[in-house]
Design an enzyme around this catalytic site. Structure first.
Site, PDB file in Angstrom:
ATOM      1  N   GLU A  81      40.886-107.779 -37.571  1.00  0.00           N
ATOM      2  CA  GLU A  81      40.147-108.682 -36.107  1.00  0.00           C
ATOM      3  C   GLU A  81      40.700-107.632 -35.887  1.00  0.00           C
ATOM      4  OE1 GLU A  81      40.171-112.118 -36.890  1.00  0.00           O
ATOM      5  OE2 GLU A  81      40.084-112.488 -39.303  1.00  0.00           O
ATOM      6  N   ARG A  91      46.504-126.868 -37.354  1.00  0.00           N
ATOM      7  CA  ARG A  91      45.666-127.744 -38.353  1.00  0.00           C
ATOM      8  C   ARG A  91      46.642-128.571 -39.430  1.00  0.00           C
ATOM      9  NH1 ARG A  91      42.063-127.754 -41.871  1.00  0.00           N
ATOM     10  NH2 ARG A  91      41.879-125.668 -41.509  1.00  0.00           N
ATOM     11  N   CYS A 144      48.187-116.241 -39.564  1.00  0.00           N
ATOM     12  CA  CYS A 144      48.142-114.584 -39.360  1.00  0.00           C
ATOM     13  C   CYS A 144      47.816-114.683 -38.036  1.00  0.00           C
ATOM     14  CB  CYS A 144      46.546-114.530 -40.509  1.00  0.00           C
ATOM     15  SG  CYS A 144      46.684-115.273 -42.088  1.00  0.00           S
ATOM     16  N   HIS A 168      41.370-110.265 -41.979  1.00  0.00           N
ATOM     17  CA  HIS A 168      41.175-111.062 -43.297  1.00  0.00           C
ATOM     18  C   HIS A 168      40.028-110.928 -44.322  1.00  0.00           C
ATOM     19  CE1 HIS A 168      42.405-113.977 -40.353  1.00  0.00           C
ATOM     20  NE2 HIS A 168      42.924-115.012 -41.319  1.00  0.00           N
TER      21      HIS A 168
HETATM   22  N1  PCA Z   1      45.622-117.585 -44.361  1.00  0.00           N
HETATM   23  C1  PCA Z   1      45.942-118.239 -43.197  1.00  0.00           C
HETATM   24  C2  PCA Z   1      47.535-117.669 -42.795  1.00  0.00           C
HETATM   25  C3  PCA Z   1      47.921-116.926 -44.265  1.00  0.00           C
HETATM   26  C4  PCA Z   1      47.089-116.711 -45.396  1.00  0.00           C
HETATM   27  O1  PCA Z   1      46.523-115.829 -45.894  1.00  0.00           O
HETATM   28  C5  PCA Z   1      45.416-117.695 -41.639  1.00  0.00           C
HETATM   29  O2  PCA Z   1      44.710-117.496 -41.711  1.00  0.00           O
HETATM   30  O3  PCA Z   1      46.433-118.339 -40.792  1.00  0.00           O
END
Ligand code: PCA
Length: 204
Positions: A81, A91, A144, A168
């Site tokens: 990111e 959400r 996240c 991610h």
């Molecule tokens: N993904 C979520 C929160 C925890 C995770 O593994 C997110 O993208 O915010």
């Protein structure tokens, strides 16, 4: 010894597993390069406690590099990111039932931080290792992004020597391949000062 801290999240939204934690744990199990030690810590998917747990883990291992991982359903690549925004807008409820709406992560903090990691070099290394990867320009507005922004704010205000960022992972790749990709990303982040000057932006 250079310490590397890798975090993943506990399952959320009713799921039974979260690959972000599985790959963090697998990365800590694998032999590390000479002079490097990798620790994995699982973060709660809870707005109020995820950052305190991360801070504690950083205080304990005093890492040179922190990579926080999260699951991004719907993506098909590992996505480092670029941008953390100062906004919680959930959400769905988090694992403690909290669902903040339009709340800053850090009141009075800057609107956004840009990850100061060699993301383009990392994407190139992961792609060369056969692991699909691309830079992402939104980490969402859930836990996240909250953790990513909090990590960037910690680095900016308290730990200028620390390098850190957020990645991610997609749901569709085996944990071993995700760990292969992460190995490349960590190696690049430890060894690369200046990122590749190649285009990686998006038109929309
Ligand atoms: N993904 C979520 C929160 C925890 C995770 O593994 C997110 O993208 O915010």
């Amino acid at each position: 010894m250079r310490q590397v801290l890798i975090t993943g999240f506990e399952p959320f939204d009713g799921a039974e597993a979260n690959p972000s934690w599985d790959v963090a744990a697998e990365s800590a199990r694998r032999p590390a390069p000479d002079g490097v030690a990798v620790t994995a810590v699982r973060l709660p998917c809870v707005f109020d406690t995820a950052l305190p747990v991360l801070r504690q883990a950083i205080a304990e291992s005093d890492p040179a590099l922190v990579i926080c991982l999260g699951l991004a359903g719907g993506r098909t690549e590992i996505t480092p990111e670029r941008v953390a925004i100062n906004l919680d807008d959930a959400r769905i409820p988090d694992n403690a039932g909290a669902q903040p709406i339009d709340r800053p992560v850090v009141p009075g903090g800057p609107a956004a931080y840009l990850a100061d990691l060699p993301l383009k070099a990392a994407v190139a290394a992961m792609t060369a290792a056969g692991v699909p990867a691309a830079i992402s320009y939104t980490a969402g507005t859930f836990v996240c992004n909250h953790v990513f922004y909090g990590l960037c704010h910690l680095i900016a205000t308290e730990r200028p020597g620390l390098r850190g960022g957020f990645v991610h992972v997609p749901p569709n790749l085996p944990i071993d391949r995700l760990a292969d990709g992460l190995t490349q990303l960590v190696r690049i982040c430890l060894d690369t000062e200046t990122d590749l000057a190649v285009p990686a932006g998006t038109l929309h």
